[in-house]
Design an enzyme around this catalytic site. Structure first.
Site, PDB file in Angstrom:
ATOM      1  N   GLN A   1      -7.385  -1.213  42.674  1.00  0.00           N
ATOM      2  CA  GLN A   1      -6.370  -0.175  42.457  1.00  0.00           C
ATOM      3  C   GLN A   1      -6.508   0.884  43.551  1.00  0.00           C
ATOM      4  OE1 GLN A   1      -6.076   0.899  37.961  1.00  0.00           O
ATOM      5  NE2 GLN A   1      -8.161   0.221  38.327  1.00  0.00           N
ATOM      6  N   ASN A   2      -7.587   0.822  44.283  1.00  0.00           N
ATOM      7  CA  ASN A   2      -7.887   1.850  45.282  1.00  0.00           C
ATOM      8  C   ASN A   2      -7.016   1.659  46.528  1.00  0.00           C
ATOM      9  OD1 ASN A   2      -9.841   2.607  43.487  1.00  0.00           O
ATOM     10  ND2 ASN A   2     -11.530   1.628  44.599  1.00  0.00           N
ATOM     11  N   VAL A   3      -6.700   2.781  47.135  1.00  0.00           N
ATOM     12  CA  VAL A   3      -5.853   2.733  48.343  1.00  0.00           C
ATOM     13  C   VAL A   3      -6.669   3.165  49.571  1.00  0.00           C
ATOM     14  CG1 VAL A   3      -3.746   3.179  47.026  1.00  0.00           C
ATOM     15  CG2 VAL A   3      -5.032   5.128  47.930  1.00  0.00           C
ATOM     16  N   ASP A   4      -8.020   3.243  49.382  1.00  0.00           N
ATOM     17  CA  ASP A   4      -8.872   3.870  50.410  1.00  0.00           C
ATOM     18  C   ASP A   4      -9.386   2.901  51.471  1.00  0.00           C
ATOM     19  OD1 ASP A   4     -11.547   4.097  47.925  1.00  0.00           O
ATOM     20  OD2 ASP A   4     -10.976   2.430  49.230  1.00  0.00           O
TER      21      ASP A   4
ATOM     22  N   HIS B   1      -2.134  -1.149  44.441  1.00  0.00           N
ATOM     23  CA  HIS B   1      -1.445   0.146  44.580  1.00  0.00           C
ATOM     24  C   HIS B   1      -1.215   0.545  46.031  1.00  0.00           C
ATOM     25  CE1 HIS B   1      -3.011   1.327  40.312  1.00  0.00           C
ATOM     26  NE2 HIS B   1      -2.050   0.431  40.273  1.00  0.00           N
TER      27      HIS B   1
ATOM     28  N   CYS C   1       9.009   4.579  56.720  1.00  0.00           N
ATOM     29  CA  CYS C   1      10.197   5.443  56.621  1.00  0.00           C
ATOM     30  C   CYS C   1      11.017   5.041  55.394  1.00  0.00           C
ATOM     31  CB  CYS C   1      11.030   5.248  57.900  1.00  0.00           C
ATOM     32  SG  CYS C   1      12.670   5.970  57.785  1.00  0.00           S
TER      33      CYS C   1
ATOM     34  N   CYS D   1      14.747   3.591  56.985  1.00  0.00           N
ATOM     35  CA  CYS D   1      14.872   2.289  57.684  1.00  0.00           C
ATOM     36  C   CYS D   1      13.656   1.402  57.464  1.00  0.00           C
ATOM     37  CB  CYS D   1      15.065   2.536  59.187  1.00  0.00           C
ATOM     38  SG  CYS D   1      13.606   3.215  60.005  1.00  0.00           S
TER      39      CYS D   1
HETATM   40  C1  BV8 Z   1       4.971   0.705  36.795  1.00  0.00           C
HETATM   41  C2  BV8 Z   1      -0.895   6.254  43.453  1.00  0.00           C
HETATM   42  C3  BV8 Z   1       7.094   0.516  35.799  1.00  0.00           C
HETATM   43  C4  BV8 Z   1      -1.657   5.849  44.603  1.00  0.00           C
HETATM   44  C5  BV8 Z   1      -1.416   5.619  41.188  1.00  0.00           C
HETATM   45  C6  BV8 Z   1       2.817  -0.221  30.666  1.00  0.00           C
HETATM   46  C7  BV8 Z   1       3.285  -1.150  31.591  1.00  0.00           C
HETATM   47  C8  BV8 Z   1       3.752  -0.726  32.833  1.00  0.00           C
HETATM   48  C9  BV8 Z   1       3.723   0.644  33.198  1.00  0.00           C
HETATM   49  C10 BV8 Z   1       3.261   1.559  32.269  1.00  0.00           C
HETATM   50  C11 BV8 Z   1       2.812   1.136  31.020  1.00  0.00           C
HETATM   51  N1  BV8 Z   1       2.401   2.254  30.358  1.00  0.00           N
HETATM   52  C12 BV8 Z   1       2.572   3.344  31.131  1.00  0.00           C
HETATM   53  C13 BV8 Z   1       3.114   2.959  32.299  1.00  0.00           C
HETATM   54  C14 BV8 Z   1       3.437   3.860  33.404  1.00  0.00           C
HETATM   55  C15 BV8 Z   1       2.293   4.049  34.396  1.00  0.00           C
HETATM   56  C16 BV8 Z   1       0.961   4.203  33.713  1.00  0.00           C
HETATM   57  O1  BV8 Z   1       0.214   3.251  33.588  1.00  0.00           O
HETATM   58  N2  BV8 Z   1       0.638   5.437  33.320  1.00  0.00           N
HETATM   59  C17 BV8 Z   1      -0.659   5.702  32.727  1.00  0.00           C
HETATM   60  C18 BV8 Z   1      -1.205   7.027  33.256  1.00  0.00           C
HETATM   61  C19 BV8 Z   1      -0.481   5.694  31.222  1.00  0.00           C
HETATM   62  N3  BV8 Z   1       2.265   2.938  35.304  1.00  0.00           N
HETATM   63  C20 BV8 Z   1       3.067   3.003  36.385  1.00  0.00           C
HETATM   64  O2  BV8 Z   1       3.862   3.899  36.590  1.00  0.00           O
HETATM   65  C21 BV8 Z   1       2.955   1.860  37.383  1.00  0.00           C
HETATM   66  N4  BV8 Z   1       4.291   1.436  37.654  1.00  0.00           N
HETATM   67  O3  BV8 Z   1       4.467  -0.030  36.013  1.00  0.00           O
HETATM   68  O4  BV8 Z   1       6.315   0.928  36.905  1.00  0.00           O
HETATM   69  C22 BV8 Z   1       8.252  -0.219  36.334  1.00  0.00           C
HETATM   70  C23 BV8 Z   1       8.447  -1.537  35.933  1.00  0.00           C
HETATM   71  C24 BV8 Z   1       9.564  -2.207  36.379  1.00  0.00           C
HETATM   72  C25 BV8 Z   1      10.472  -1.569  37.254  1.00  0.00           C
HETATM   73  C26 BV8 Z   1      10.227  -0.248  37.673  1.00  0.00           C
HETATM   74  C27 BV8 Z   1       9.135   0.434  37.216  1.00  0.00           C
HETATM   75  C28 BV8 Z   1       2.371   2.347  38.699  1.00  0.00           C
HETATM   76  C29 BV8 Z   1       0.913   2.563  38.559  1.00  0.00           C
HETATM   77  C30 BV8 Z   1       0.306   3.025  39.910  1.00  0.00           C
HETATM   78  C31 BV8 Z   1       0.344   4.507  39.959  1.00  0.00           C
HETATM   79  N5  BV8 Z   1      -0.291   4.983  41.175  1.00  0.00           N
HETATM   80  N6  BV8 Z   1      -1.769   6.286  42.278  1.00  0.00           N
HETATM   81  C32 BV8 Z   1      -2.650   6.930  44.880  1.00  0.00           C
HETATM   82  O5  BV8 Z   1      -2.233   8.059  45.184  1.00  0.00           O
HETATM   83  O6  BV8 Z   1      -3.839   6.617  44.754  1.00  0.00           O
HETATM   84  S1  BV8 Z   1      -2.413   5.599  39.816  1.00  0.00           S
HETATM   85  C33 BV8 Z   1      -3.962   6.244  40.098  1.00  0.00           C
HETATM   86  O7  BV8 Z   1      -4.741   5.854  38.962  1.00  0.00           O
HETATM   87  C34 BV8 Z   1      -4.716   5.629  41.283  1.00  0.00           C
HETATM   88  O8  BV8 Z   1      -3.919   4.786  42.073  1.00  0.00           O
HETATM   89  C35 BV8 Z   1      -5.800   4.788  40.656  1.00  0.00           C
HETATM   90  O9  BV8 Z   1      -5.842   3.578  41.308  1.00  0.00           O
HETATM   91  C36 BV8 Z   1      -5.308   4.616  39.268  1.00  0.00           C
HETATM   92  C37 BV8 Z   1      -6.373   4.280  38.266  1.00  0.00           C
HETATM   93  O10 BV8 Z   1      -7.366   5.297  38.290  1.00  0.00           O
HETATM   94  P1  BV8 Z   1      -8.891   4.795  38.359  1.00  0.00           P
HETATM   95  O11 BV8 Z   1      -9.052   4.000  39.601  1.00  0.00           O
HETATM   96  O12 BV8 Z   1      -9.257   4.150  37.076  1.00  0.00           O
HETATM   97  O13 BV8 Z   1      -9.673   6.168  38.571  1.00  0.00           O
HETATM   98  P2  BV8 Z   1     -10.110   7.204  37.430  1.00  0.00           P
HETATM   99  O14 BV8 Z   1     -10.532   8.459  38.118  1.00  0.00           O
HETATM  100  O15 BV8 Z   1      -9.044   7.255  36.370  1.00  0.00           O
HETATM  101  O16 BV8 Z   1     -11.397   6.532  36.754  1.00  0.00           O
HETATM  102  C38 BV8 Z   1     -12.588   6.351  37.511  1.00  0.00           C
HETATM  103  C39 BV8 Z   1     -13.612   5.751  36.563  1.00  0.00           C
HETATM  104  O17 BV8 Z   1     -14.780   5.469  37.327  1.00  0.00           O
HETATM  105  C40 BV8 Z   1     -14.037   6.697  35.457  1.00  0.00           C
HETATM  106  O18 BV8 Z   1     -13.983   6.008  34.216  1.00  0.00           O
HETATM  107  C41 BV8 Z   1     -15.467   7.086  35.813  1.00  0.00           C
HETATM  108  O19 BV8 Z   1     -16.284   7.204  34.660  1.00  0.00           O
HETATM  109  C42 BV8 Z   1     -15.916   5.904  36.611  1.00  0.00           C
HETATM  110  N7  BV8 Z   1     -16.925   6.199  37.638  1.00  0.00           N
HETATM  111  C43 BV8 Z   1     -17.091   7.331  38.355  1.00  0.00           C
HETATM  112  N8  BV8 Z   1     -18.115   7.175  39.231  1.00  0.00           N
HETATM  113  C44 BV8 Z   1     -18.577   5.913  39.060  1.00  0.00           C
HETATM  114  C45 BV8 Z   1     -17.832   5.288  38.044  1.00  0.00           C
HETATM  115  N9  BV8 Z   1     -18.062   4.031  37.640  1.00  0.00           N
HETATM  116  C46 BV8 Z   1     -19.066   3.357  38.252  1.00  0.00           C
HETATM  117  N10 BV8 Z   1     -19.820   3.883  39.224  1.00  0.00           N
HETATM  118  C47 BV8 Z   1     -19.612   5.158  39.654  1.00  0.00           C
HETATM  119  N11 BV8 Z   1     -20.410   5.668  40.620  1.00  0.00           N
HETATM  120 ZN    ZN Z   2      13.521   5.404  59.879  1.00  0.00          ZN
END
Ligand code: BV8
Ligand code: ZN
Length: 249
Positions: free
Chosen positions: A99-102, A117, A125, A128
């Site tokens: 899921q990471n974009v990094d 993601h 753009c 275009c």
């Molecule tokens: C879509 C942009 C629909 C890029 C991101 C059901 C089905 C489909 C969609 C939905 C659904 N229910 C809700 C939705 C809508 C939505 C969604 O899921 N919302 C959530 C919040 C409820 N989903 C969407 O909108 C998706 N699109 O389905 O569109 C559609 C369908 C048809 C036609 C048109 C439209 C799009 C989802 C992508 C969104 N983009 N970011 C960017 O800027 O990065 S999401 C964002 O959260 C990031 O991309 C990231 O990848 C993602 C997940 O986060 P995590 O990676 O889990 O990070 P987080 O901080 O949350 O957790 C880190 C964990 O690591 C913690 O638990 C922590 O304890 C742990 N940790 C920390 N350190 C460590 C560790 N673990 C181990 N070791 C360590 N050292």
């Molecule tokens: Zn352009």
């Protein structure tokens, strides 16, 4: 400490699928989204990671992505990323879904990566759709414009409400459907459809292991949840495979 059942499963596994989230990059110094020091604490996702936010305030959205890109330029992959590179070499059918974009998995040397993601280092753009990967975020002042048509340039990442790249998503679903073991690593498991992958694996009889700093909803369904740092636990999988060569179950 790995469980005996996980070691046995690893030795016999032909196919492994790993889903990673921001937690695997945390030890490299990349802030997560929802943790205590998470990005969302300072910014609200609805204000930034969606197309409408971009159109209404492209400079602010680019300020956020330029900030994240500058962090990523300064960091490097950590032992968690490197362990997945080693696992890929040892498992015949290995798929890394992130899921990471990094871009840290690619920089670590992973080959078969499915970027659900998108990738923050690519931009295009919105008019275009010309890609522009040489935007210098150090000098960036406001939203970059397309050299070809003057349109707004956006990061090539999937925002909320946007569909994921369908070919990538369907390859991830088939990897989750055929794997013997599914690892969910460093993700809060709440963003869909990525978060549905471990349940797809469960439905197809895979052994599902969560590696995370804290419990998530997936803890209720996974066969195992290993609480800890990805950078500590993932290398143990490689050591276990080297100590107990693959083959016998
Ligand atoms: C879509 C942009 C629909 C890029 C991101 C059901 C089905 C489909 C969609 C939905 C659904 N229910 C809700 C939705 C809508 C939505 C969604 O899921 N919302 C959530 C919040 C409820 N989903 C969407 O909108 C998706 N699109 O389905 O569109 C559609 C369908 C048809 C036609 C048109 C439209 C799009 C989802 C992508 C969104 N983009 N970011 C960017 O800027 O990065 S999401 C964002 O959260 C990031 O991309 C990231 O990848 C993602 C997940 O986060 P995590 O990676 O889990 O990070 P987080 O901080 O949350 O957790 C880190 C964990 O690591 C913690 O638990 C922590 O304890 C742990 N940790 C920390 N350190 C460590 C560790 N673990 C181990 N070791 C360590 N050292
Ligand atoms: Zn352009």
């Amino acid at each position: 400490m790995l469980s005996e059942s996980l070691i046995a499963k690893l030795r016999g596994a032909e196919s492994v699928c790993v889903l990673t989230g921001a937690g695997i990059s945390a030890e490299s110094g990349v802030p997560t989204f929802r943790g205590e020091d998470g990005l969302w604490k300072k910014f609200k996702p609805e204000e930034l990671a969606n197309f409408d936010a971009f159109i209404s305030n492209p400079d602010l959205v680019w300020e956020w992505y330029a900030y994240r890109r500058r962090i990523i330029q300064e960091v490097k992959p950590n032992p968690g990323h490197h362990a997945l590179v080693e696992l890929e070499k040892r498992i015949p059918d290995f798929t890394l879904v992130t899921q990471n974009v990094d871009n840290l998995h690619r920089r670590a040397g992973s080959n078969h990566i499915l970027e659900l993601h998108g990738n923050i280092e690519r931009s295009y753009c919105i008019d275009c759709r010309t890609f522009d990967s040489d935007i210098d975020v150090k000098e960036l002042k406001g939203v970059p414009r397309c050299k070809k048509c003057g349109g707004l340039i956006r990061p090539d990442v999937v925002w909320f409400g946007e569909i994921l790249p369908l070919a990538v998503l369907s390859e991830a679903v088939s990897a989750a459907s055929r794997c013997d073991i599914f690892f969910s690593v460093g993700t809060s498991a709440i963003v869909y459809p990525a978060a549905s992958l471990p349940y797809t694996a469960l439905e197809h009889g895979a052994y599902v292991v969560q590696i995370n700093r804290e419990h998530t909803d997936l803890s209720l369904s996974a066969h195992e949840t290993m609480l800890g740092k990805a950078g500590d636990i993932l290398p143990q999988l490689v050591e276990a495979l080297d100590k107990h060569p693959r083959g016998g179950v």
